[in-house]
Design an enzyme around this catalytic site. Structure first.
Site, PDB file in Angstrom:
ATOM      1  N   TYR A   1       1.035  -1.022  -0.205  1.00  0.00           N
ATOM      2  CA  TYR A   1      -0.179  -0.260   0.254  1.00  0.00           C
ATOM      3  C   TYR A   1       0.447   1.171   0.735  1.00  0.00           C
ATOM      4  CZ  TYR A   1      -4.010   3.348   1.198  1.00  0.00           C
ATOM      5  OH  TYR A   1      -4.485   3.947   2.130  1.00  0.00           O
TER       6      TYR A   1
ATOM      7  N   LYS B   1       0.877   4.361  -2.686  1.00  0.00           N
ATOM      8  CA  LYS B   1       0.130   5.622  -2.528  1.00  0.00           C
ATOM      9  C   LYS B   1       1.408   6.016  -3.189  1.00  0.00           C
ATOM     10  CE  LYS B   1      -4.145   4.644  -1.259  1.00  0.00           C
ATOM     11  NZ  LYS B   1      -4.879   5.298  -1.992  1.00  0.00           N
TER      12      LYS B   1
HETATM   13  P1  NAP Z   1     -13.483   1.621   1.552  1.00  0.00           P
HETATM   14  O1  NAP Z   1     -14.399   2.856   2.403  1.00  0.00           O
HETATM   15  O2  NAP Z   1     -12.526   0.324   1.827  1.00  0.00           O
HETATM   16  O3  NAP Z   1     -13.965   2.310   0.241  1.00  0.00           O
HETATM   17  C1  NAP Z   1     -13.249   1.709  -1.059  1.00  0.00           C
HETATM   18  C2  NAP Z   1     -14.217   2.192  -2.020  1.00  0.00           C
HETATM   19  O4  NAP Z   1     -13.281   1.138  -3.458  1.00  0.00           O
HETATM   20  C3  NAP Z   1     -15.071   0.572  -1.637  1.00  0.00           C
HETATM   21  O5  NAP Z   1     -16.707   0.422  -2.097  1.00  0.00           O
HETATM   22  C4  NAP Z   1     -14.694  -0.092  -2.701  1.00  0.00           C
HETATM   23  O6  NAP Z   1     -15.340  -1.338  -3.694  1.00  0.00           O
HETATM   24  C5  NAP Z   1     -14.396   0.379  -4.253  1.00  0.00           C
HETATM   25  N1  NAP Z   1     -12.999  -0.437  -4.832  1.00  0.00           N
HETATM   26  C6  NAP Z   1     -12.338  -1.382  -4.494  1.00  0.00           C
HETATM   27  N2  NAP Z   1     -11.764  -1.993  -5.904  1.00  0.00           N
HETATM   28  C7  NAP Z   1     -12.150  -1.220  -6.451  1.00  0.00           C
HETATM   29  C8  NAP Z   1     -11.744  -1.732  -8.047  1.00  0.00           C
HETATM   30  N3  NAP Z   1     -11.782  -1.841  -8.774  1.00  0.00           N
HETATM   31  N4  NAP Z   1     -13.124  -1.040  -8.826  1.00  0.00           N
HETATM   32  C9  NAP Z   1     -14.114  -0.224  -8.383  1.00  0.00           C
HETATM   33  N5  NAP Z   1     -14.316   0.321  -7.064  1.00  0.00           N
HETATM   34  C10 NAP Z   1     -13.462  -0.560  -5.844  1.00  0.00           C
HETATM   35  O7  NAP Z   1     -11.830   2.974   1.869  1.00  0.00           O
HETATM   36  P2  NAP Z   1     -12.045   4.229   1.789  1.00  0.00           P
HETATM   37  O8  NAP Z   1     -11.275   4.583   3.671  1.00  0.00           O
HETATM   38  O9  NAP Z   1     -12.915   5.387   1.390  1.00  0.00           O
HETATM   39  O10 NAP Z   1     -10.935   5.150   1.086  1.00  0.00           O
HETATM   40  C11 NAP Z   1     -10.956   6.125  -0.505  1.00  0.00           C
HETATM   41  C12 NAP Z   1      -9.951   5.820  -0.859  1.00  0.00           C
HETATM   42  O11 NAP Z   1      -8.682   6.762   0.293  1.00  0.00           O
HETATM   43  C13 NAP Z   1      -8.606   5.126  -0.971  1.00  0.00           C
HETATM   44  O12 NAP Z   1      -7.658   4.914  -1.966  1.00  0.00           O
HETATM   45  C14 NAP Z   1      -7.771   5.021   0.000  1.00  0.00           C
HETATM   46  O13 NAP Z   1      -6.376   4.365   0.290  1.00  0.00           O
HETATM   47  C15 NAP Z   1      -7.355   5.923   0.953  1.00  0.00           C
HETATM   48  N6  NAP Z   1      -7.372   6.625   2.023  1.00  0.00           N
HETATM   49  C16 NAP Z   1      -7.962   6.181   3.027  1.00  0.00           C
HETATM   50  C17 NAP Z   1      -7.818   6.499   4.192  1.00  0.00           C
HETATM   51  C18 NAP Z   1      -8.515   5.870   5.944  1.00  0.00           C
HETATM   52  O14 NAP Z   1      -7.825   6.135   6.568  1.00  0.00           O
HETATM   53  N7  NAP Z   1      -9.782   6.185   5.028  1.00  0.00           N
HETATM   54  C19 NAP Z   1      -6.373   7.582   4.460  1.00  0.00           C
HETATM   55  C20 NAP Z   1      -5.138   7.167   3.277  1.00  0.00           C
HETATM   56  C21 NAP Z   1      -6.317   6.951   2.348  1.00  0.00           C
HETATM   57  P3  NAP Z   1     -16.116  -2.768  -2.615  1.00  0.00           P
HETATM   58  O15 NAP Z   1     -16.319  -2.666  -1.070  1.00  0.00           O
HETATM   59  O16 NAP Z   1     -16.760  -3.256  -3.192  1.00  0.00           O
HETATM   60  O17 NAP Z   1     -13.900  -3.254  -1.784  1.00  0.00           O
END
Ligand code: NAP
Length: 251
Positions: free
Chosen positions: A152, A156
């Site tokens: 990851y 990133k």
């Molecule tokens: P999340 O709640 O897990 O949501 C991610 C979404 O992406 C889910 O609906 C997932 O679908 C979808 N997804 C996964 N693989 C996919 C694919 N191949 N094609 C299309 N959609 C796909 O994550 P989040 O926390 O909102 O994070 C969103 C972004 O921010 C990510 O890139 C994450 O790495 C980044 N981020 C998050 C945090 C944090 O603290 N939450 C911090 C830094 C960066 P499914 O549910 O069907 O898998």
């Protein structure tokens, strides 16, 4: 020429992506809510429509070339020329290096890096033709290194180099590219991490907040606000930047 205000947000059925989709709709964009499972996009689409906005739910795997092409074509036909892209879809496959499988490495690279590449490549033609575009990629504070996240963190950090290169290549067409690197945001992703290590989510959040200068964890709305800035008309001279949205400084 009036630029079509059509935004594409990947991984928008929940979490940060859903927050971004709703914020961009409130900002006046028609929004393509893209996620793996099309029915899962429906609540976000309905919420946007209930407030008078336009939205389209589209099921797509961002790591699949054909799926991406079909998705972007469908968005252009049904919603209009896409001029904003937020590469937000993401997955975690955490493990210490010695236990990390090649499959877990590839899965993370495929969604974050290949997915952002395929989506950006598919959409840039519409943006350059329109002479205006905004690409925002979701990086992470993990890009600076994080135990258990070799895959990851590499993805990133890779997205930051990808963003800067898009900024250099697409700038002359009126297209900017920037990255947002969130810290701890309350979503299903951080809930899943708490579950995996066996800590109640509230306790996990409180422990994280104790290390954050603003003394709280973040929300999808915190990230949506930064996206709203990057895609705004007035941010046209801001490109190739990485904005840490983490409640404190990160280097
Ligand atoms: P999340 O709640 O897990 O949501 C991610 C979404 O992406 C889910 O609906 C997932 O679908 C979808 N997804 C996964 N693989 C996919 C694919 N191949 N094609 C299309 N959609 C796909 O994550 P989040 O926390 O909102 O994070 C969103 C972004 O921010 C990510 O890139 C994450 O790495 C980044 N981020 C998050 C945090 C944090 O603290 N939450 C911090 C830094 C960066 P499914 O549910 O069907 O898998």
């Amino acid at each position: 020429m009036t630029v079509p205000r059509i935004a594409v947000v990947s991984g928008a059925a929940r979490g940060i992506g859903a927050g971004v989709a709703k914020r961009l709709a409130a900002d006046g964009f028609a929004v393509a809510v893209v996620d793996l499972d099309e029915p899962a996009c429906k609540p976000v689409v309905e919420e946007i429509e209930a407030t008078g906005g336009r939205a389209l739910g589209v099921g797509a795997d961002v790591s699949d070339d054909q799926s991406v092409q079909a998705t972007v074509n469908r968005i252009a036909e049904e919603l209009g020329t896409p001029t904003v892209l937020v590469n937000n879809a993401g997955i975690l496959r955490d493990n210490l290096l010695f236990k990390m499988s090649a499959g877990d490495w590839d899965a993370v690279m495929n969604v974050h890096l290949r997915g952002s590449f395929l989506m950006s490549r598919a959409v840039q033609g519409y943006m350059t033709k329109a002479g205006w575009g905004r690409i925002v990629n979701l990086s992470s504070t993990s890009a600076l290194g994080n135990r258990g996240q070799a895959n990851y963190a590499a993805a990133k950090a890779g997205l930051q180099g990808f963003t800067k290169t898009l900024a250099i290549e697409l700038g002359k067409f009126g297209v900017t590219a920037n990255a947002i690197a969130p810290g701890f945001i309350e979503t299903e992703m951080t809930k899943a991490t708490a579950e995996r290590i066996g800590v109640p989510f509230e306790e996990f959040k409180n422990t994280a907040a104790a290390q954050i200068p603003v003394a709280r964890t973040g929300t999808p709305e915190d990230i949506a606000h930064a996206v709203s800035f990057f895609v705004s008309e007035g941010a046209g001279f801001v490109s190739g930047q990485v904005l840490y949205v983490a409640g404190g400084p990160k280097t």
